[in-house]
Design a protein around this motif. Sequence first.
Motif, mmCIF file in Angstrom:
data_model
loop_
_atom_site.group_PDB
_atom_site.id
_atom_site.type_symbol
_atom_site.label_atom_id
_atom_site.label_comp_id
_atom_site.label_asym_id
_atom_site.label_seq_id
_atom_site.Cartn_x
_atom_site.Cartn_y
_atom_site.Cartn_z
ATOM 1 N N ALA A 29 0.814 -1.216 0.000
ATOM 2 C CA ALA A 29 0.000 0.000 0.000
ATOM 3 C C ALA A 29 0.850 1.269 0.000
ATOM 4 C CB ALA A 29 -0.932 -0.003 1.208
ATOM 5 N N LEU A 30 1.991 1.234 0.681
ATOM 6 C CA LEU A 30 2.777 2.452 0.880
ATOM 7 C C LEU A 30 3.825 2.698 -0.191
ATOM 8 C CD1 LEU A 30 3.348 2.411 4.758
ATOM 9 C CD2 LEU A 30 1.604 3.635 3.433
ATOM 10 N N SER A 31 4.134 1.700 -1.004
ATOM 11 C CA SER A 31 5.194 1.858 -2.007
ATOM 12 C C SER A 31 4.614 1.775 -3.420
ATOM 13 C CB SER A 31 6.274 0.792 -1.822
ATOM 14 O OG SER A 31 7.214 0.866 -2.873
ATOM 15 N N PRO A 32 4.418 2.912 -4.085
ATOM 16 C CA PRO A 32 3.910 2.867 -5.465
ATOM 17 C C PRO A 32 4.835 2.102 -6.410
ATOM 18 C CG PRO A 32 3.748 5.087 -4.550
ATOM 19 C CD PRO A 32 4.574 4.286 -3.603
ATOM 20 N N THR A 33 6.151 2.218 -6.205
ATOM 21 C CA THR A 33 7.107 1.511 -7.069
ATOM 22 C C THR A 33 6.952 0.003 -6.930
ATOM 23 O OG1 THR A 33 8.692 3.332 -6.900
ATOM 24 C CG2 THR A 33 9.547 1.194 -7.614
ATOM 25 N N TYR A 34 6.885 -0.459 -5.698
ATOM 26 C CA TYR A 34 6.708 -1.892 -5.447
ATOM 27 C C TYR A 34 5.381 -2.376 -6.022
ATOM 28 C CZ TYR A 34 5.766 -6.152 -2.741
ATOM 29 O OH TYR A 34 5.445 -7.431 -2.358
ATOM 30 N N ARG A 35 4.346 -1.600 -5.847
ATOM 31 C CA ARG A 35 3.011 -1.984 -6.327
ATOM 32 C C ARG A 35 2.983 -2.079 -7.846
ATOM 33 N NH1 ARG A 35 0.658 1.396 -3.432
ATOM 34 N NH2 ARG A 35 0.218 3.049 -4.939
ATOM 35 N N ARG A 36 3.592 -1.094 -8.524
ATOM 36 C CA ARG A 36 3.624 -1.116 -9.990
ATOM 37 C C ARG A 36 4.423 -2.318 -10.496
ATOM 38 N NH1 ARG A 36 4.288 4.549 -9.481
ATOM 39 N NH2 ARG A 36 6.560 4.303 -9.629
ATOM 40 N N ARG A 37 5.562 -2.584 -9.867
ATOM 41 C CA ARG A 37 6.387 -3.714 -10.306
ATOM 42 C C ARG A 37 5.650 -5.033 -10.076
ATOM 43 N NH1 ARG A 37 11.013 -3.554 -6.892
ATOM 44 N NH2 ARG A 37 11.714 -1.808 -8.170
ATOM 45 N N PHE A 38 5.009 -5.172 -8.949
ATOM 46 C CA PHE A 38 4.243 -6.375 -8.638
ATOM 47 C C PHE A 38 3.203 -6.621 -9.723
ATOM 48 C CE2 PHE A 38 2.785 -9.351 -5.312
ATOM 49 C CZ PHE A 38 1.533 -9.689 -5.802
ATOM 50 N N LYS A 39 2.411 -5.610 -10.024
ATOM 51 C CA LYS A 39 1.346 -5.757 -11.021
ATOM 52 C C LYS A 39 1.916 -6.020 -12.409
ATOM 53 C CE LYS A 39 -2.075 -2.850 -8.652
ATOM 54 N NZ LYS A 39 -2.894 -1.606 -8.722
ATOM 55 N N ALA A 40 3.004 -5.334 -12.760
ATOM 56 C CA ALA A 40 3.597 -5.507 -14.085
ATOM 57 C C ALA A 40 4.157 -6.914 -14.258
ATOM 58 C CB ALA A 40 4.688 -4.464 -14.309
ATOM 59 N N ASN A 41 4.819 -7.429 -13.230
ATOM 60 C CA ASN A 41 5.384 -8.774 -13.325
ATOM 61 C C ASN A 41 4.296 -9.839 -13.403
ATOM 62 O OD1 ASN A 41 7.960 -7.716 -13.241
ATOM 63 N ND2 ASN A 41 8.309 -8.201 -11.084
ATOM 64 N N VAL A 42 3.230 -9.650 -12.667
ATOM 65 C CA VAL A 42 2.107 -10.588 -12.721
ATOM 66 C C VAL A 42 1.498 -10.588 -14.120
ATOM 67 C CG1 VAL A 42 -0.247 -11.013 -11.888
ATOM 68 C CG2 VAL A 42 1.586 -10.491 -10.263
ATOM 69 N N ALA A 43 1.287 -9.391 -14.673
ATOM 70 C CA ALA A 43 0.713 -9.287 -16.013
ATOM 71 C C ALA A 43 1.643 -9.876 -17.065
ATOM 72 C CB ALA A 43 0.404 -7.824 -16.339
ATOM 73 N N GLN A 44 2.948 -9.650 -16.933
ATOM 74 C CA GLN A 44 3.916 -10.187 -17.884
ATOM 75 C C GLN A 44 3.880 -11.711 -17.911
ATOM 76 O OE1 GLN A 44 6.034 -8.340 -19.974
ATOM 77 N NE2 GLN A 44 6.475 -10.339 -20.882
ATOM 78 N N GLN A 269 2.590 -22.804 -11.415
ATOM 79 C CA GLN A 269 1.870 -23.776 -10.596
ATOM 80 C C GLN A 269 1.530 -23.218 -9.211
ATOM 81 O OE1 GLN A 269 4.347 -27.263 -10.476
ATOM 82 N NE2 GLN A 269 4.323 -27.517 -12.707
ATOM 83 N N HIS A 270 2.337 -22.279 -8.730
ATOM 84 C CA HIS A 270 2.141 -21.753 -7.378
ATOM 85 C C HIS A 270 2.358 -20.230 -7.370
ATOM 86 C CE1 HIS A 270 2.249 -25.929 -5.983
ATOM 87 N NE2 HIS A 270 3.272 -26.076 -6.790
ATOM 88 N N PRO A 271 1.574 -19.478 -8.132
ATOM 89 C CA PRO A 271 1.810 -18.021 -8.219
ATOM 90 C C PRO A 271 1.566 -17.295 -6.907
ATOM 91 C CG PRO A 271 -0.283 -18.603 -9.236
ATOM 92 C CD PRO A 271 0.411 -19.897 -8.928
ATOM 93 N N GLN A 272 0.808 -17.904 -6.006
ATOM 94 C CA GLN A 272 0.485 -17.243 -4.748
ATOM 95 C C GLN A 272 1.685 -17.157 -3.804
ATOM 96 O OE1 GLN A 272 -0.487 -20.199 -5.711
ATOM 97 N NE2 GLN A 272 -0.282 -21.683 -4.041
ATOM 98 N N GLN A 273 2.790 -17.850 -4.128
ATOM 99 C CA GLN A 273 3.951 -17.789 -3.247
ATOM 100 C C GLN A 273 5.199 -17.256 -3.941
ATOM 101 O OE1 GLN A 273 4.821 -20.773 -0.408
ATOM 102 N NE2 GLN A 273 2.707 -21.175 0.095
ATOM 103 N N TYR A 274 5.053 -16.731 -5.146
ATOM 104 C CA TYR A 274 6.222 -16.164 -5.820
ATOM 105 C C TYR A 274 6.425 -14.718 -5.384
ATOM 106 C CZ TYR A 274 9.562 -14.872 -9.446
ATOM 107 O OH TYR A 274 10.687 -14.437 -10.116
ATOM 108 N N LEU A 275 7.671 -14.289 -5.361
ATOM 109 C CA LEU A 275 8.009 -12.928 -4.951
ATOM 110 C C LEU A 275 7.879 -12.000 -6.164
ATOM 111 C CD1 LEU A 275 8.932 -11.756 -2.206
ATOM 112 C CD2 LEU A 275 11.274 -11.841 -3.061
ATOM 113 N N TRP A 276 6.636 -11.647 -6.483
ATOM 114 C CA TRP A 276 6.358 -10.869 -7.693
ATOM 115 C C TRP A 276 6.946 -9.467 -7.634
ATOM 116 C CZ3 TRP A 276 4.894 -13.420 -11.772
ATOM 117 C CH2 TRP A 276 4.159 -14.596 -11.642
ATOM 118 N N GLY A 277 7.225 -8.963 -6.456
ATOM 119 C CA GLY A 277 7.788 -7.624 -6.339
ATOM 120 C C GLY A 277 9.280 -7.561 -6.600
#
Length: 293
Positions: A29-44, A269-277
């Motif tokens: 919530a507090l880091s826009p950079t982390y949030r953008r990277r997380f979402k971008a990596n998931v989408a990629q 197989q396990h996206p819920q535990q990958y370090l997407w950030g």
Amino acid sequence: MLTLFRWLSRWPLWFLHALGAPLGWLSYALSPTYRRRFKANVAQAGVSPQAARAAIAEAGRLLTELPYLWMRPASQSIRPPVSVDGLDVVEAAHARGRGVVFLTPHMGCFEVTAQAYAERCSASHGPVTVLYRPARKPWLRELVDTSRTRPGLAAAPATLAGVRQMIRALRRGEAVGLLPDQVPPDGMGVWAPFFGRPAYTMTLAARLVQQTGATLLLAWGERLPHGRGYAVHFTAFDDMLAPPGVPAEQAQAESAAAINRAMERLIRQHPQQYLWGYDRYKTPRGAEAPQED
């Protein structure tokens, strides 16, 4: 910070994981950079936001479980229980007598995989040597250096001396472990596709196999819900590295791409535990980024 780590290490794992979940969401919530990277990596990766959502809390649990894993007395076995599957694959690899290279992505609890191997296999096959990047802060560097070295487990810094240490271990028929989706320094990797985008990928794993004839295996530590412990999974590496006789530059690119494909399958197989950030697509200092279409 050392005092805080010691205090946290005394608490049960369920408490540390309960503490880590809101910490993960707070960072998101507090880091826009982390949030953008997380979402971008998931989408990629082509993973749905819903499938990856749980990884936000898991990233916080990754941090709060470290005092428990690092500062637990080495004389104690891992608590809560750690189940292990795939030991038959490990035994078959060791039977070849050339050593074993474990590849572990930034997924789940990668600290526990080496500890589980050390407790179950080091008595018969020698210690496992894990590659790590020394911390920049002196207090953290000392903590990491001392906590990762325990009976059956040795640590090798990500330096030329550390690479030589791993080669010696493999030639003794022992095991080594590394995170192949960690961005290496310039000159120690090649650009290879990772979820369809060029990522600077280490060549060390393939070079270790080439120089020693070691067997590649995959390993990852699944973090079980509600602090119930971990499930460590060992599986075969089903992709093919570049065969002998291929020009060096081509061989490095082909082998790096094969390793990335293996990591992609595990992560999907396990996206819920990958370090997407994690900043997987960063360009190392001094390296030239490839032209993307």
